[in-house]
Motif scaffolding. Sequence first.
Motif, PDB file in Angstrom:
ATOM      1  N   GLN A 157      46.368 -18.382   3.449  1.00 49.20           N
ATOM      2  CA  GLN A 157      45.541 -19.030   2.440  1.00 49.20           C
ATOM      3  C   GLN A 157      45.209 -18.067   1.309  1.00 49.20           C
ATOM      4  OE1 GLN A 157      41.769 -20.409   3.909  1.00 49.20           O
ATOM      5  NE2 GLN A 157      41.249 -21.493   2.042  1.00 49.20           N
ATOM      6  N   GLN A 158      44.774 -16.858   1.686  1.00 49.48           N
ATOM      7  CA  GLN A 158      44.438 -15.857   0.666  1.00 49.48           C
ATOM      8  C   GLN A 158      45.652 -15.514  -0.186  1.00 49.48           C
ATOM      9  OE1 GLN A 158      42.788 -12.548   2.812  1.00 49.48           O
ATOM     10  NE2 GLN A 158      41.062 -13.727   3.633  1.00 49.48           N
ATOM     11  N   SER A 159      46.803 -15.380   0.475  1.00 49.81           N
ATOM     12  CA  SER A 159      48.019 -15.003  -0.244  1.00 49.81           C
ATOM     13  C   SER A 159      48.470 -16.100  -1.199  1.00 49.81           C
ATOM     14  CB  SER A 159      49.130 -14.697   0.764  1.00 49.81           C
ATOM     15  OG  SER A 159      50.332 -14.415   0.089  1.00 49.81           O
ATOM     16  N   MET A 160      48.463 -17.350  -0.722  1.00 52.10           N
ATOM     17  CA  MET A 160      48.974 -18.440  -1.551  1.00 52.10           C
ATOM     18  C   MET A 160      48.035 -18.777  -2.700  1.00 52.10           C
ATOM     19  SD  MET A 160      50.870 -21.122   0.997  1.00 52.10           S
ATOM     20  CE  MET A 160      52.412 -20.671   1.805  1.00 52.10           C
ATOM     21  N   LEU A 161      46.724 -18.643  -2.483  1.00 52.16           N
ATOM     22  CA  LEU A 161      45.785 -18.923  -3.568  1.00 52.16           C
ATOM     23  C   LEU A 161      45.864 -17.853  -4.652  1.00 52.16           C
ATOM     24  CD1 LEU A 161      42.650 -20.268  -1.652  1.00 52.16           C
ATOM     25  CD2 LEU A 161      44.247 -21.555  -3.085  1.00 52.16           C
ATOM     26  N   LYS A 162      46.329 -16.659  -4.278  1.00 51.66           N
ATOM     27  CA  LYS A 162      46.532 -15.595  -5.266  1.00 51.66           C
ATOM     28  C   LYS A 162      47.908 -15.680  -5.912  1.00 51.66           C
ATOM     29  CE  LYS A 162      45.733 -11.542  -3.766  1.00 51.66           C
ATOM     30  NZ  LYS A 162      45.632 -10.361  -2.869  1.00 51.66           N
ATOM     31  N   ASN A 163      48.829 -16.415  -5.266  1.00 47.30           N
ATOM     32  CA  ASN A 163      50.203 -16.481  -5.747  1.00 47.30           C
ATOM     33  C   ASN A 163      50.255 -17.248  -7.070  1.00 47.30           C
ATOM     34  OD1 ASN A 163      52.989 -17.431  -6.104  1.00 47.30           O
ATOM     35  ND2 ASN A 163      53.337 -16.664  -4.030  1.00 47.30           N
ATOM     36  N   PRO A 164      50.691 -16.615  -8.152  1.00 47.22           N
ATOM     37  CA  PRO A 164      50.688 -17.282  -9.465  1.00 47.22           C
ATOM     38  C   PRO A 164      51.663 -18.452  -9.550  1.00 47.22           C
ATOM     39  CG  PRO A 164      51.812 -15.168  -9.596  1.00 47.22           C
ATOM     40  CD  PRO A 164      51.192 -15.225  -8.241  1.00 47.22           C
ATOM     41  N   VAL A 165      52.660 -18.480  -8.659  1.00 47.89           N
ATOM     42  CA  VAL A 165      53.612 -19.593  -8.656  1.00 47.89           C
ATOM     43  C   VAL A 165      53.023 -20.801  -7.926  1.00 47.89           C
ATOM     44  CG1 VAL A 165      55.904 -20.368  -7.958  1.00 47.89           C
ATOM     45  CG2 VAL A 165      55.570 -18.018  -8.760  1.00 47.89           C
ATOM     46  N   ARG A 167      49.761 -21.416  -6.943  1.00 47.58           N
ATOM     47  CA  ARG A 167      48.422 -21.875  -7.316  1.00 47.58           C
ATOM     48  C   ARG A 167      48.498 -22.938  -8.420  1.00 47.58           C
ATOM     49  NH1 ARG A 167      46.606 -17.296  -8.615  1.00 47.58           N
ATOM     50  NH2 ARG A 167      46.786 -17.526 -10.882  1.00 47.58           N
ATOM     51  N   ASN A 168      47.797 -24.074  -8.212  1.00 45.86           N
ATOM     52  CA  ASN A 168      47.770 -25.208  -9.133  1.00 45.86           C
ATOM     53  C   ASN A 168      49.114 -25.915  -9.269  1.00 45.86           C
ATOM     54  OD1 ASN A 168      45.060 -25.160  -9.793  1.00 45.86           O
ATOM     55  ND2 ASN A 168      45.353 -23.725 -11.479  1.00 45.86           N
TER      56      ASN A 168
END
Length: 863
Positions: A157-165, A167-168
């Motif tokens: 979760q932490q990694s994917m929410l930080k992932n610029p690709v 996220r959103n």
Amino acid sequence: MRSVLNSFYRSCILRYDLLFLLLWVAVIIACAIQLPNFRLDASSDSLLLENDQDLAIYRDIHERYPNSDSFLIVAYKTKATSDSIFDAPYINDLTNLTNGLSKVAGIKAVRSILNVPVLNHPDLELTNVKEHSETLAQQLNEFDNSDQKQRVMRKAQQSMLKNPVYRNLLISEDGTTTAIQLVLDEEENIDSLIQERDKFNRMLLDKKQLKDSPQTKEWQQKKDNLDREIQRARDLSVEQQGKIIAQVREILSNHRAQADLFLGGVPMIVVDMIDYVKSDVLTFGIGVFVLLIITLAVLFRRIHWMVISLITCIVICLMVAGFLAWTYFPVTVISSNFASLLFIINLSMIIHLIVRFEELSQSGMINAHPSERLYETMRQMAMPCFYATLTTVVGFFSLYLSDIRPIIDFGLMMSWGSAFSFIIAFVFFPLVVQLFIRVRPQLFNPTPVIAEKIIQQKSTFSKSNFINHSFAVITDKLGDKIIYISLVLGAISIYGMMQLSVENRFIDYFKDDSEIHQGMLLIDQQLGGTTPLEITVTFPDLTAVEANSEEDCFISDECLDDVIGDTELLSQERVQLIQSIHAELEKIPAMGKVLSLDTTLKLLQQVNGDKTLNSAELALLESVFPKDLRGLLLDPYVNFDHNELRFSLRVKDSEPGLVRADLIADIKSLLSEKFKLAPENYQVAGMLVLYNNMLQSLFSSQISTLGASLLVIGIMFMMLFRSWKIAILGIIPNIFSTGLVLGLMGLMNIPLDLMTITIAAVGVGIAVDNTSHYIYRFEEELRKDRNPLAAMYRTHDSIGKAIYFTGVTIILGFSILMFSHFNPTIYFGFFTGLAMAVSMVTTFTLAPWLLVKFSNWAFPIKN
């Protein structure tokens, strides 16, 4: 000429009515046989401009960056805002859901947070991305302990929410919503056919000055054949996608207890819109049928007229539908209500004929045989109905001046249909009436009681004429006040028309409770926007420079910078340019997710220990990714063969202040003025641009179609009445009624769209019939005593009855359209019905005032 036609009509059609009726039955059966080929087209191409140059640019970009629209999106949202998608119950449910979806035939791949690389391995570095690109599903499979799995999920979760690709795009910022992409099987056959068709299109445009040459005709034939092949392939594709979507929805229904699920994507919108159209056609058909049965029963109170009218109206709809099926003519969302329109148009003409027949039955022809009254009815009504039909055809055919394919098709379709309607009204209708006369002639004779009342009646006015007679009284009493009221309303209309806009949101085409609306809104708000837009930036041809130095440039960054200089696409200077453009694009309020090489570099910077990539590392980008990651992180944004970098954008269609034309202009201004890019070195393309081009053309289409229809209708009036003065008096009420409706749309902030753009042409085309019938009868009545006021009263009490009946019928018929699932159709039904109501009122007030006021000028006494 007219006497020859009258003789032919009496001696052939009415004399050999059974033979002609059998011929009609054969034609009707032939049309019915073609109905299985009837088709609906809701593809995105049906919403594009004809020969839009931006469409060619859009397709060229997609050839370089393959990115099919053949995918579905499942928006998966937690039940409570305090929950996270990475909680164990949701992950388990998501796993079961994706496993079920992956088994659906026709779905090539299922992409979700479970099967994309997490990129959070502790030993992950730029040089070993291939070895450490595990997915969340793979990481969870390494552990059996629930606590360990929970730690894996929290870390992911932490990694994917930080992932610029991601996220959103794949997951919302608050972690409550995620997207599941269902990639459908490729439609390579359709793409290749479109490319081949476009090639012939370009050849035809280049050679249009040689349009009569054999080679041009051959190209046109090949292009037409490809059009039909594309339509057949699309029909098959939509049918297959419909089956896939039905299975997907069935699977989703089993998971709605755990999460809120919404299905989206272009294929789903196409399938649902076709279902909406089919539902609307059924609803309109049944609704109009029942409504008109009731209307006819109330108006005529005679079952035989109701049966004959309905038979005639059903035949026109059947014949036109069969003709469209035989010619493989596409019916779009815009033209889906053609059956209802034809039903209404044909019925209005039939009502005029029936009313005239009844008038003759209550006058000097009371004792004449019904067949004689029928012949006299057709003879007297032929010319006014012919010119009324011509004006209707002109109104619809003016839509041919539009640049929008479905509007052009709608105009052509309704022009043919209106012409067919006249033929059926004056050939098929009398044959059916004659058949009824043969069986029971007494049905068409007034009863002795009615006949006695008619003979004793001193005035033509009766209770059945109360409404139209009341309008005559109002017009008489108001006098010149009518023009003052009209001028005030006209000024308000002009102000309202100045407020008209074409900016509308695609999301608003659908009702708030529809899955399309709810899904688009959720994706807009949580997953980066719905409307695609793309920008490509091209650099001059770059030539690789070989290093003559013996120095190892992979050891010395300075040496590598000197060697690469400006000869590599991914130089530091160009990367900084892309990063700056990316940052500026993200500042735009309506902008959703922005993806570019900058997104990939930000992700790699995280992998690289938050260190910016140097020239050596940029040079290695082509080889650092495994194949599956390259297709996700590099190939969509970089094309080394064309020295081109690409931005993939999503625009929030639900943004209240979104003005697409301004957005596109701002982006182009940003690129050319702030970043000094030459126009030939960048392109802005995508569905948003194509949709905006279509919207912007609506204004010019409205002006050209309305102007053309009014001009030609004026000419029709001149031909019918042989007077330019009468033509001017006849066209004024129609300009007034059309302007009033358009002005009201502007005041109500209802934008022009693919449906409402047709209101003016349709309104003028149909409503002008009232004016032509009224003037035709007024001129006849005026000859009797040269008393304009008395002629007005007699006209209201005679043809006014038919105008009132047809007006009420048309208004009620269009009101059925307001039960549509498609909001533009609702607006079309409401405002077209309103246009008919306004037209009826102006025909009973403004038109007679003008005719009475200027009777000596327009109708001079002939010596």
